[in-house]
Scaffold this motif. Structure first.
Motif, PDB file in Angstrom:
ATOM      1  N   GLY A 130       4.620  -4.923   1.231  1.00  0.00           N
ATOM      2  CA  GLY A 130       3.309  -5.135   0.647  1.00  0.00           C
ATOM      3  C   GLY A 130       2.087  -4.624   1.380  1.00  0.00           C
ATOM      4  N   TRP A 131       2.252  -3.806   2.428  1.00  0.00           N
ATOM      5  CA  TRP A 131       1.101  -3.330   3.172  1.00  0.00           C
ATOM      6  C   TRP A 131       0.277  -2.409   2.274  1.00  0.00           C
ATOM      7  CZ3 TRP A 131       1.206  -5.247   8.182  1.00  0.00           C
ATOM      8  CH2 TRP A 131       0.087  -4.940   8.970  1.00  0.00           C
ATOM      9  N   PRO A 132      -1.036  -2.580   2.224  1.00  0.00           N
ATOM     10  CA  PRO A 132      -1.868  -1.662   1.424  1.00  0.00           C
ATOM     11  C   PRO A 132      -1.662  -0.222   1.908  1.00  0.00           C
ATOM     12  CG  PRO A 132      -3.118  -3.590   2.091  1.00  0.00           C
ATOM     13  CD  PRO A 132      -1.821  -3.638   2.850  1.00  0.00           C
ATOM     14  N   LEU A 133      -1.403   0.670   0.975  1.00  0.00           N
ATOM     15  CA  LEU A 133      -0.941   2.010   1.320  1.00  0.00           C
ATOM     16  C   LEU A 133      -1.923   2.792   2.192  1.00  0.00           C
ATOM     17  CD1 LEU A 133       1.379   3.964   1.059  1.00  0.00           C
ATOM     18  CD2 LEU A 133       0.421   4.721  -1.119  1.00  0.00           C
ATOM     19  N   LEU A 134      -3.205   2.762   1.897  1.00  0.00           N
ATOM     20  CA  LEU A 134      -4.153   3.524   2.710  1.00  0.00           C
ATOM     21  C   LEU A 134      -4.212   2.985   4.135  1.00  0.00           C
ATOM     22  CD1 LEU A 134      -6.178   5.789   3.039  1.00  0.00           C
ATOM     23  CD2 LEU A 134      -7.950   4.260   2.106  1.00  0.00           C
ATOM     24  N   GLU A 135      -4.223   1.679   4.290  1.00  0.00           N
ATOM     25  CA  GLU A 135      -4.236   1.108   5.636  1.00  0.00           C
ATOM     26  C   GLU A 135      -2.932   1.430   6.371  1.00  0.00           C
ATOM     27  OE1 GLU A 135      -5.476  -0.515   9.099  1.00  0.00           O
ATOM     28  OE2 GLU A 135      -6.684   0.046   7.376  1.00  0.00           O
ATOM     29  N   ALA A 136      -1.794   1.349   5.673  1.00  0.00           N
ATOM     30  CA  ALA A 136      -0.500   1.696   6.281  1.00  0.00           C
ATOM     31  C   ALA A 136      -0.513   3.159   6.730  1.00  0.00           C
ATOM     32  CB  ALA A 136       0.636   1.440   5.300  1.00  0.00           C
ATOM     33  N   ALA A 137      -1.083   4.027   5.907  1.00  0.00           N
ATOM     34  CA  ALA A 137      -1.143   5.447   6.247  1.00  0.00           C
ATOM     35  C   ALA A 137      -2.023   5.682   7.475  1.00  0.00           C
ATOM     36  CB  ALA A 137      -1.672   6.236   5.051  1.00  0.00           C
ATOM     37  N   ARG A 138      -3.163   5.023   7.519  1.00  0.00           N
ATOM     38  CA  ARG A 138      -4.062   5.180   8.680  1.00  0.00           C
ATOM     39  C   ARG A 138      -3.376   4.741   9.965  1.00  0.00           C
ATOM     40  NH1 ARG A 138      -9.063   2.726   5.281  1.00  0.00           N
ATOM     41  NH2 ARG A 138      -9.973   4.698   4.592  1.00  0.00           N
ATOM     42  N   VAL A 139      -2.705   3.595   9.918  1.00  0.00           N
ATOM     43  CA  VAL A 139      -1.996   3.098  11.104  1.00  0.00           C
ATOM     44  C   VAL A 139      -0.884   4.072  11.501  1.00  0.00           C
ATOM     45  CG1 VAL A 139      -0.492   1.253  11.987  1.00  0.00           C
ATOM     46  CG2 VAL A 139      -2.557   0.675  10.686  1.00  0.00           C
ATOM     47  N   HIS A 162       1.508   9.814  -5.543  1.00  0.00           N
ATOM     48  CA  HIS A 162       0.456   8.867  -5.169  1.00  0.00           C
ATOM     49  C   HIS A 162       0.492   8.573  -3.666  1.00  0.00           C
ATOM     50  CE1 HIS A 162      -2.323   5.530  -5.265  1.00  0.00           C
ATOM     51  NE2 HIS A 162      -1.403   4.746  -4.712  1.00  0.00           N
ATOM     52  N   ALA A 163       1.672   8.260  -3.147  1.00  0.00           N
ATOM     53  CA  ALA A 163       1.801   7.980  -1.711  1.00  0.00           C
ATOM     54  C   ALA A 163       1.434   9.220  -0.886  1.00  0.00           C
ATOM     55  CB  ALA A 163       3.212   7.511  -1.381  1.00  0.00           C
ATOM     56  N   TYR A 164       1.876  10.379  -1.342  1.00  0.00           N
ATOM     57  CA  TYR A 164       1.543  11.619  -0.643  1.00  0.00           C
ATOM     58  C   TYR A 164       0.024  11.814  -0.595  1.00  0.00           C
ATOM     59  CZ  TYR A 164       1.362  16.520   0.651  1.00  0.00           C
ATOM     60  OH  TYR A 164       1.073  17.700   1.296  1.00  0.00           O
ATOM     61  N   ASP A 165      -0.633  11.616  -1.736  1.00  0.00           N
ATOM     62  CA  ASP A 165      -2.088  11.802  -1.803  1.00  0.00           C
ATOM     63  C   ASP A 165      -2.826  10.827  -0.882  1.00  0.00           C
ATOM     64  OD1 ASP A 165      -1.659  13.834  -3.639  1.00  0.00           O
ATOM     65  OD2 ASP A 165      -2.203  12.601  -5.379  1.00  0.00           O
ATOM     66  N   ILE A 166      -2.355   9.585  -0.801  1.00  0.00           N
ATOM     67  CA  ILE A 166      -2.984   8.599   0.080  1.00  0.00           C
ATOM     68  C   ILE A 166      -2.784   8.992   1.546  1.00  0.00           C
ATOM     69  CG2 ILE A 166      -2.911   6.190   0.857  1.00  0.00           C
ATOM     70  CD1 ILE A 166      -4.282   6.536  -1.865  1.00  0.00           C
TER      71      ILE A 166
END
Length: 176
Positions: A130-139, A162-166
């Motif tokens: 459930g981690w928000p995708l943009l925050e997960a990507a930044r981390v 969608h995940a790739y774009d984020i």
């Protein structure tokens, strides 16, 4: 170690990646599950499960704790190793970012022990946990691009556009 890995993104299936190590976003039992975990166990065959069972019978009797990592064979996968890590479950009331960062750092530490130079990561904790995708990507991108390692190339394998774009947005934001 003063080296830092180059970070790239791929839209695709993590089990199809031709890298030295594939990271499994595992559950603490290490005995398979859904999502990336299930896909890696299915594609890699029974050797991965057998290696995980041996770990559970010996050094990891209580399972793998969030933020930690351990390696096994990759079985039938193109990679030589699977590095299993458990990310934290996202919480709206408790900041677990340090645990997510630790999961990435520990994977790189294990990769260094194995002399891995190329590694493929999923978006740890961004699925069922459930981690928000943009925050997960930044981390993910910040941690892997700033952690000293002998790994030359980190590839994030994203399963859908969608995940790739984020992840692309996060990579662009961070100037990597």
């Amino acid at each position: 170690m003063t080296n830092h890995a180059a970070v790239s993104l791929v839209l695709g299936d993590i089990v199809a990646q031709r890298v030295d190590a594939i990271v499994n976003a595992a559950n603490p039992s290490l005995l398979g599950g859904g999502g990336v975990d299930g896909a890696i166990h299915r594609a890699g065959g029974p050797e991965i499960l057998a290696a995980c069972q041996r770990l559970r019978e010996t050094s990891l009797r209580e399972g793998l704790m969030p933020g930690h990592a351990v390696a096994t064979t990759a079985g039938k996968l193109a990679a030589q190793w699977v590095i299993h890590t458990v990310g934290p479950i996202w919480s709206p009331t408790e900041d677990r970012t340090a645990i997510l960062m630790s999961a990435y750092r520990e994977c790189l530490r294990v990769a260094d022990e194995l002399a891995v130079t190329t590694i493929a990561f999923p978006a740890i904790s961004a699925g069922a946990y459930g981690w928000p995708l943009l925050e997960a990507a930044r981390v993910a991108i910040t941690t892997t691009s700033t952690t000293p390692t002998q790994v030359a190339e980190v590839t994030f394998v994203l399963r859908d556009q969608h995940a790739y774009d984020i992840f692309r947005l996060a990579l662009d934001e961070l100037g990597s």
